[in-house]
Design an enzyme around this catalytic site. Structure first.
Site, PDB file in Angstrom:
ATOM      1  N   LYS A  43      -3.834  -7.563  -6.674  1.00 13.71           N
ATOM      2  CA  LYS A  43      -3.046  -8.158  -7.734  1.00 13.71           C
ATOM      3  C   LYS A  43      -1.716  -7.430  -7.906  1.00 13.71           C
ATOM      4  O   LYS A  43      -0.773  -7.965  -8.477  1.00 13.71           O
ATOM      5  CB  LYS A  43      -3.804  -8.065  -9.067  1.00 13.71           C
ATOM      6  CG  LYS A  43      -5.136  -8.730  -9.108  1.00 13.71           C
ATOM      7  CD  LYS A  43      -5.728  -8.524 -10.516  1.00 13.71           C
ATOM      8  CE  LYS A  43      -7.197  -8.608 -10.505  1.00 13.71           C
ATOM      9  NZ  LYS A  43      -7.764  -8.255 -11.838  1.00 13.71           N
ATOM     10  N   ASP A 103       0.606   4.132  -0.403  1.00 13.47           N
ATOM     11  CA  ASP A 103       0.073   5.425  -0.828  1.00 13.47           C
ATOM     12  C   ASP A 103      -0.561   6.091   0.397  1.00 13.47           C
ATOM     13  O   ASP A 103       0.150   6.623   1.252  1.00 13.47           O
ATOM     14  CB  ASP A 103      -0.903   5.160  -1.980  1.00 13.47           C
ATOM     15  CG  ASP A 103      -1.424   6.415  -2.645  1.00 13.47           C
ATOM     16  OD1 ASP A 103      -0.759   7.443  -2.576  1.00 13.47           O
ATOM     17  OD2 ASP A 103      -2.516   6.366  -3.240  1.00 13.47           O
ATOM     18  N   LYS A 131       4.890   6.414  -1.754  1.00 18.68           N
ATOM     19  CA  LYS A 131       4.484   7.799  -2.061  1.00 18.68           C
ATOM     20  C   LYS A 131       4.256   8.492  -0.723  1.00 18.68           C
ATOM     21  O   LYS A 131       3.126   8.708  -0.303  1.00 18.68           O
ATOM     22  CB  LYS A 131       3.134   7.784  -2.798  1.00 18.68           C
ATOM     23  CG  LYS A 131       3.182   7.763  -4.290  1.00 18.68           C
ATOM     24  CD  LYS A 131       1.761   7.981  -4.826  1.00 18.68           C
ATOM     25  CE  LYS A 131       1.578   7.369  -6.180  1.00 18.68           C
ATOM     26  NZ  LYS A 131       0.155   7.355  -6.601  1.00 18.68           N
ATOM     27  N   LEU A 153       1.156   6.013 -11.116  1.00 17.87           N
ATOM     28  CA  LEU A 153       2.177   5.150 -11.717  1.00 17.87           C
ATOM     29  C   LEU A 153       1.585   3.843 -12.230  1.00 17.87           C
ATOM     30  O   LEU A 153       0.650   3.302 -11.631  1.00 17.87           O
ATOM     31  CB  LEU A 153       3.252   4.838 -10.666  1.00 17.87           C
ATOM     32  CG  LEU A 153       3.864   6.055  -9.966  1.00 17.87           C
ATOM     33  CD1 LEU A 153       4.860   5.623  -8.900  1.00 17.87           C
ATOM     34  CD2 LEU A 153       4.524   6.986 -10.975  1.00 17.87           C
ATOM     35  N   ARG A 165      -0.095  -3.401 -16.278  1.00 16.32           N
ATOM     36  CA  ARG A 165       0.630  -4.268 -15.335  1.00 16.32           C
ATOM     37  C   ARG A 165       1.834  -4.948 -15.972  1.00 16.32           C
ATOM     38  O   ARG A 165       2.794  -5.300 -15.304  1.00 16.32           O
ATOM     39  CB  ARG A 165      -0.296  -5.381 -14.806  1.00 16.32           C
ATOM     40  CG  ARG A 165      -1.452  -4.907 -13.962  1.00 16.32           C
ATOM     41  CD  ARG A 165      -2.069  -6.097 -13.232  1.00 16.32           C
ATOM     42  NE  ARG A 165      -3.406  -5.837 -12.724  1.00 16.32           N
ATOM     43  CZ  ARG A 165      -3.665  -5.238 -11.569  1.00 16.32           C
ATOM     44  NH1 ARG A 165      -2.689  -4.821 -10.803  1.00 16.32           N
ATOM     45  NH2 ARG A 165      -4.911  -5.058 -11.186  1.00 16.32           N
TER      46      ARG A 165
HETATM   47  P1  IMP Z   1      -3.268   2.879  -0.183  1.00 14.79           P
HETATM   48  O1  IMP Z   1      -4.309   2.074   0.524  1.00 14.79           O
HETATM   49  O2  IMP Z   1      -3.764   4.250  -0.523  1.00 14.79           O
HETATM   50  O3  IMP Z   1      -1.935   2.916   0.528  1.00 14.79           O
HETATM   51  O4  IMP Z   1      -3.075   2.273  -1.601  1.00 14.79           O
HETATM   52  C1  IMP Z   1      -2.428   1.135  -1.859  1.00 14.79           C
HETATM   53  C2  IMP Z   1      -2.963   0.524  -3.127  1.00 14.79           C
HETATM   54  O5  IMP Z   1      -3.485   1.511  -4.038  1.00 14.79           O
HETATM   55  C3  IMP Z   1      -1.823  -0.120  -3.860  1.00 14.79           C
HETATM   56  O6  IMP Z   1      -1.669  -1.463  -3.476  1.00 14.79           O
HETATM   57  C4  IMP Z   1      -2.236   0.020  -5.301  1.00 14.79           C
HETATM   58  O7  IMP Z   1      -3.061  -1.065  -5.668  1.00 14.79           O
HETATM   59  C5  IMP Z   1      -3.064   1.272  -5.349  1.00 14.79           C
HETATM   60  N1  IMP Z   1      -2.270   2.431  -5.831  1.00 14.79           N
HETATM   61  C6  IMP Z   1      -1.861   3.497  -5.109  1.00 14.79           C
HETATM   62  N2  IMP Z   1      -1.157   4.349  -5.861  1.00 14.79           N
HETATM   63  C7  IMP Z   1      -1.106   3.795  -7.092  1.00 14.79           C
HETATM   64  C8  IMP Z   1      -0.501   4.200  -8.343  1.00 14.79           C
HETATM   65  O8  IMP Z   1       0.150   5.253  -8.483  1.00 14.79           O
HETATM   66  N3  IMP Z   1      -0.682   3.364  -9.396  1.00 14.79           N
HETATM   67  C9  IMP Z   1      -1.378   2.194  -9.308  1.00 14.79           C
HETATM   68  N4  IMP Z   1      -1.949   1.768  -8.170  1.00 14.79           N
HETATM   69  C10 IMP Z   1      -1.816   2.567  -7.076  1.00 14.79           C
HETATM   70 MG    MG Z   2      -2.580  -3.085  -4.901  1.00 14.43          MG
END
Ligand code: IMP
Ligand code: MG
Length: 174
Positions: A43, A103, A131, A153, A165
Protein backbone atom coordinates in the site's frame (compact mmCIF):
# COMPACT_ATOMS: atom_id res chain seq x y z
CA UNK A 1 2.68 15.36 16.15
CA UNK A 2 2.45 11.85 17.65
CA UNK A 3 1.81 8.27 16.60
CA UNK A 4 1.25 5.56 19.21
CA UNK A 5 2.53 8.00 21.83
CA UNK A 6 5.85 8.59 20.02
CA UNK A 7 6.70 12.05 18.76
CA UNK A 8 7.46 12.73 15.11
CA UNK A 9 10.06 15.08 13.62
CA UNK A 10 9.57 16.51 10.17
CA UNK A 11 12.21 15.22 7.76
CA UNK A 12 10.84 16.27 4.35
CA UNK A 13 8.14 18.89 3.97
CA UNK A 14 5.14 18.69 1.70
CA UNK A 15 6.60 21.47 -0.48
CA UNK A 16 9.97 19.72 -0.90
CA UNK A 17 8.22 16.48 -1.85
CA UNK A 18 6.06 18.23 -4.42
CA UNK A 19 9.06 19.89 -6.05
CA UNK A 20 11.07 16.65 -6.16
CA UNK A 21 8.16 14.61 -7.51
CA UNK A 22 7.83 17.10 -10.35
CA UNK A 23 11.57 16.76 -11.09
CA UNK A 24 11.35 12.97 -11.08
CA UNK A 25 8.46 13.04 -13.53
CA UNK A 26 10.45 15.22 -15.94
CA UNK A 27 13.45 12.84 -15.76
CA UNK A 28 11.30 9.73 -16.20
CA UNK A 29 9.32 10.94 -19.18
CA UNK A 30 12.50 12.14 -20.86
CA UNK A 31 13.85 8.57 -20.62
CA UNK A 32 10.69 6.54 -21.17
CA UNK A 33 8.76 8.68 -23.61
CA UNK A 34 5.03 8.03 -23.64
CA UNK A 35 2.73 5.07 -23.12
CA UNK A 36 4.55 3.34 -20.31
CA UNK A 37 2.90 1.38 -17.54
CA UNK A 38 3.32 2.55 -13.97
CA UNK A 39 3.33 -0.43 -11.61
CA UNK A 40 2.70 0.78 -8.07
CA UNK A 41 3.28 -1.35 -4.99
CA UNK A 42 0.50 -1.25 -2.42
CA UNK A 43 0.00 0.00 0.00
CA UNK A 44 2.94 2.29 0.75
CA UNK A 45 3.34 3.90 -2.66
CA UNK A 46 -0.25 4.88 -3.42
CA UNK A 47 0.18 8.52 -2.36
CA UNK A 48 3.48 8.94 -4.22
CA UNK A 49 2.03 7.23 -7.28
CA UNK A 50 -1.04 9.47 -7.29
CA UNK A 51 1.13 12.60 -7.27
CA UNK A 52 3.77 11.27 -9.69
CA UNK A 53 1.33 10.24 -12.43
CA UNK A 54 -0.35 13.64 -12.34
CA UNK A 55 3.00 15.29 -13.08
CA UNK A 56 3.44 13.34 -16.32
CA UNK A 57 2.53 15.25 -19.44
CA UNK A 58 2.38 12.04 -21.51
CA UNK A 59 -0.23 9.26 -21.53
CA UNK A 60 0.52 6.47 -19.05
CA UNK A 61 -1.30 3.44 -17.73
CA UNK A 62 -1.38 2.52 -14.05
CA UNK A 63 -1.59 -0.85 -12.38
CA UNK A 64 -1.06 -2.09 -8.83
CA UNK A 65 0.53 -5.03 -7.13
CA UNK A 66 0.21 -5.92 -3.51
CA UNK A 67 3.24 -7.41 -1.85
CA UNK A 68 3.99 -8.06 1.76
CA UNK A 69 6.99 -9.25 3.64
CA UNK A 70 7.01 -11.22 6.83
CA UNK A 71 8.87 -9.71 9.73
CA UNK A 72 8.23 -7.26 12.53
CA UNK A 73 6.34 -4.08 11.81
CA UNK A 74 9.53 -2.04 11.41
CA UNK A 75 11.73 -4.58 9.68
CA UNK A 76 11.30 -6.24 6.31
CA UNK A 77 12.41 -9.84 5.82
CA UNK A 78 13.74 -12.02 3.07
CA UNK A 79 10.42 -13.76 2.46
CA UNK A 80 8.37 -11.47 0.26
CA UNK A 81 4.95 -12.64 -0.88
CA UNK A 82 3.03 -11.47 -3.92
CA UNK A 83 -0.51 -11.04 -2.57
CA UNK A 84 -2.02 -9.49 -5.68
CA UNK A 85 -0.63 -9.73 -9.21
CA UNK A 86 -1.05 -7.14 -11.97
CA UNK A 87 -4.33 -6.92 -13.85
CA UNK A 88 -2.61 -5.93 -17.11
CA UNK A 89 -0.35 -7.73 -19.52
CA UNK A 90 3.02 -5.97 -19.60
CA UNK A 91 4.75 -8.10 -22.23
CA UNK A 92 6.68 -5.80 -24.59
CA UNK A 93 5.55 -2.76 -22.60
CA UNK A 94 7.75 -0.12 -21.00
CA UNK A 95 7.30 -0.45 -17.25
CA UNK A 96 8.08 1.91 -14.39
CA UNK A 97 7.99 0.12 -11.05
CA UNK A 98 7.20 2.54 -8.21
CA UNK A 99 7.71 2.02 -4.51
CA UNK A 100 7.74 4.25 -1.48
CA UNK A 101 11.07 3.30 0.06
CA UNK A 102 14.04 1.12 -0.74
CA UNK A 103 15.35 -0.31 2.51
CA UNK A 104 16.93 -3.78 2.63
CA UNK A 105 16.02 -4.27 -1.03
CA UNK A 106 14.32 -7.66 -0.51
CA UNK A 107 10.93 -6.41 -1.68
CA UNK A 108 12.07 -4.79 -4.91
CA UNK A 109 14.45 -7.62 -5.75
CA UNK A 110 11.58 -10.06 -5.57
CA UNK A 111 9.20 -7.86 -7.56
CA UNK A 112 11.81 -7.06 -10.23
CA UNK A 113 12.45 -10.80 -10.73
CA UNK A 114 8.72 -11.45 -10.88
CA UNK A 115 8.11 -8.69 -13.44
CA UNK A 116 11.08 -9.65 -15.63
CA UNK A 117 9.42 -13.01 -16.25
CA UNK A 118 6.55 -11.14 -17.85
CA UNK A 119 9.00 -9.83 -20.46
CA UNK A 120 8.47 -6.06 -20.47
CA UNK A 121 10.54 -4.27 -23.13
CA UNK A 122 11.96 -1.90 -20.47
CA UNK A 123 11.83 -2.12 -16.68
CA UNK A 124 12.86 0.89 -14.61
CA UNK A 125 12.60 1.31 -10.85
CA UNK A 126 11.58 4.52 -9.10
CA UNK A 127 11.51 5.01 -5.33
CA UNK A 128 10.69 8.14 -3.42
CA UNK A 129 13.09 7.33 -0.59
CA UNK A 130 16.33 5.38 -0.39
CA UNK A 131 17.81 4.20 2.93
CA UNK A 132 21.08 3.27 1.28
CA UNK A 133 23.03 2.16 4.34
CA UNK A 134 20.40 -0.51 5.15
CA UNK A 135 20.75 -2.46 1.93
CA UNK A 136 21.06 -6.25 2.30
CA UNK A 137 20.86 -7.18 -1.38
CA UNK A 138 22.33 -5.40 -4.34
CA UNK A 139 19.70 -3.29 -5.95
CA UNK A 140 19.88 0.19 -7.42
CA UNK A 141 16.84 2.24 -8.28
CA UNK A 142 16.96 4.15 -11.57
CA UNK A 143 15.18 7.14 -10.02
CA UNK A 144 15.44 8.17 -6.37
CA UNK A 145 13.55 11.06 -4.80
CA UNK A 146 15.59 11.47 -1.63
CA UNK A 147 18.33 9.60 0.17
CA UNK A 148 17.27 9.31 3.79
CA UNK A 149 19.00 8.35 7.06
CA UNK A 150 18.46 5.06 8.84
CA UNK A 151 15.41 6.11 10.84
CA UNK A 152 11.89 4.77 10.83
CA UNK A 153 9.78 7.06 8.65
CA UNK A 154 6.05 7.67 8.33
CA UNK A 155 3.82 9.87 6.22
CA UNK A 156 3.05 10.39 2.53
CA UNK A 157 1.86 6.78 2.28
CA UNK A 158 4.41 5.23 4.63
CA UNK A 159 2.95 3.68 7.74
CA UNK A 160 3.81 2.38 11.13
CA UNK A 161 1.35 -0.45 11.72
CA UNK A 162 -1.08 1.22 9.32
CA UNK A 163 -0.88 4.60 11.02
CA UNK A 164 0.60 7.76 9.57
CA UNK A 165 -0.04 7.20 5.88
CA UNK A 166 -2.18 10.32 5.64
CA UNK A 167 0.46 12.79 6.86
CA UNK A 168 1.41 15.27 4.14
CA UNK A 169 5.12 15.38 4.92
CA UNK A 170 7.62 12.64 5.80
CA UNK A 171 8.44 12.28 9.48
CA UNK A 172 10.97 10.33 11.53
CA UNK A 173 9.62 8.47 14.55
CA UNK A 174 11.70 9.62 17.56
P1 IMP B 1 12.73 -3.61 1.92
O1 IMP B 1 12.19 -4.90 1.40
O2 IMP B 1 13.48 -3.81 3.21
O3 IMP B 1 13.54 -2.83 0.91
O4 IMP B 1 11.54 -2.75 2.41
C1 IMP B 1 10.69 -2.10 1.60
C2 IMP B 1 9.36 -1.94 2.29
O5 IMP B 1 9.48 -1.88 3.72
C3 IMP B 1 8.78 -0.61 1.89
O6 IMP B 1 7.99 -0.73 0.74
C4 IMP B 1 7.98 -0.22 3.11
O7 IMP B 1 6.69 -0.79 3.03
C5 IMP B 1 8.70 -0.86 4.26
N1 IMP B 1 9.58 0.12 4.96
C6 IMP B 1 10.93 0.14 4.97
N2 IMP B 1 11.39 1.16 5.70
C7 IMP B 1 10.29 1.82 6.15
C8 IMP B 1 10.10 2.99 6.97
O8 IMP B 1 11.04 3.66 7.44
N3 IMP B 1 8.82 3.34 7.23
C9 IMP B 1 7.74 2.65 6.74
N4 IMP B 1 7.87 1.56 5.96
C10 IMP B 1 9.13 1.15 5.68
MG1 MG C 1 5.67 -0.85 1.07
Amino acid sequence: MHIKGRSLSLLISEEKIKERVRGLAREIEKDLGENFVVVSLLKGSFVFTADLIREFSVPVKVDFMWVSSYGSSQESSGSVRILQDLSMDIKDQKVLLVDDILDTGYTLRKVVEFLREKEPSVLKVCVLLDKKERRKVELKADYVGFEVPDKFLVGYGLDWDEEGRNLRGIYAVD
